[in-house]
Write a protein that holds these residues in place. Structure first.
Motif: not given
Length: 262
Positions: A209-223
């Motif tokens: 949690q908090g890494d780049t993929m979490w911040r820009h992918g998970t948190a935005r709902g982007l694949a």
């Protein structure tokens, strides 16, 4: 200037670069650990480390930027990369992560970080970490505002072996957390490739949690998915270019076969 080497408008001293900013953002390629550059205003410009340490994986992901550029070129996608060493401050960590600013890494003491206090940490966040993520936010935000939900591909590399640990058998690993919209079809596609040993959340876990993929992918709902390539396979420009082209083909074939709207 050639599109593949064009920097952001901020110039050579920018903490990030964008390749192909005007390309179709249906895919966006990221490279968090693209550079081993230490800006001159940080601990003398070398963190007190010898060149041989700055050439190692502790300073950056060896070969990852070349793969990311080739992948983005093959997909016709934009690519965003950091332009500072992970030892300056790690852009693939959240701001409250204890490994954000490393003082010891894989057997090497980082002299320029040993006395780094809260004020120095905040200075590096403001100068490097936040501008990199702000650039990603702007690129992704512009795509979403235009009705495009980008698929995010983050490119990293890993060592064949860490000190004192068993040799890693994988040639490539896919890291993911809750969202398998890219991971699942791409992993299944890679399993079909002869001689390609593929890791599922190996050699690292994608649950950070908090890494780049979490911040820009998970948190935005982007694949999204993070791709790790073993760095002894991508030492040369030719190897990096081949891996980038292959990854673009595999990702495209996987998503086409999936028929996914991700």
């Amino acid at each position: 200037m050639n599109d593949s080497v064009r920097l952001s408008a901020a110039g050579e001293d920018s903490p990030f670069e964008i390749v192909g900013a005007a390309r179709d953002p249906s895919w966006i390629v990221l490279c968090d650990h693209a550079s081993n550059r230490v800006p001159p205003e940080v601990a003398g410009g070398d963190l007190g480390l010898p060149p041989e340490d700055m050439a190692r994986h502790i300073a950056y992901d060896v070969g990852a930027r070349g793969v990311a550029v080739a992948l983005a070129d093959a997909l016709g996608a934009p690519m965003v990369a950091s332009r500072f060493s992970r030892l300056v401050i790690d852009p693939n960590r959240g701001e409250d992560d204890p490994t954000l600013l490393m003082k010891l890494y894989d057997g090497s003491i980082i002299p320029g970080n040993r006395e780094a206090d809260a004020a120095e940490r905040e200075r590096r966040l403001a100068l490097y970490h936040r501008p990199y993520h702000d650039a990603l936010d702007r690129l992704i935000g512009a795509a979403v505002a235009n009705g495009v939900a980008p698929r995010l591909l983050s490119v990293h590399s890993f060592t064949p072996q860490l000190r004192g640990r068993p040799k890693r058998p994988w040639k490539i690993g896919l890291l993911w957390d809750r969202d398998d919209r890219i991971f699942r079809p791409l992993y299944e596609r890679l399993l079909e490739e002869p001689g390609l040993t593929t890791g599922d959340n190996e050699p690292y876990s994608g649950h950070l949690q908090g890494d780049t993929m979490w911040r820009h992918g998970t948190a935005r709902g982007l694949a999204h998915v993070l791709i790790e390539v073993r760095n002894d396979l991508i030492r040369t420009e030719a190897e990096q270019a081949r891996w980038g082209r292959d990854l673009a083909r595999w990702a495209t074939e996987a998503m086409d076969a999936e028929g996914s709207d991700a």
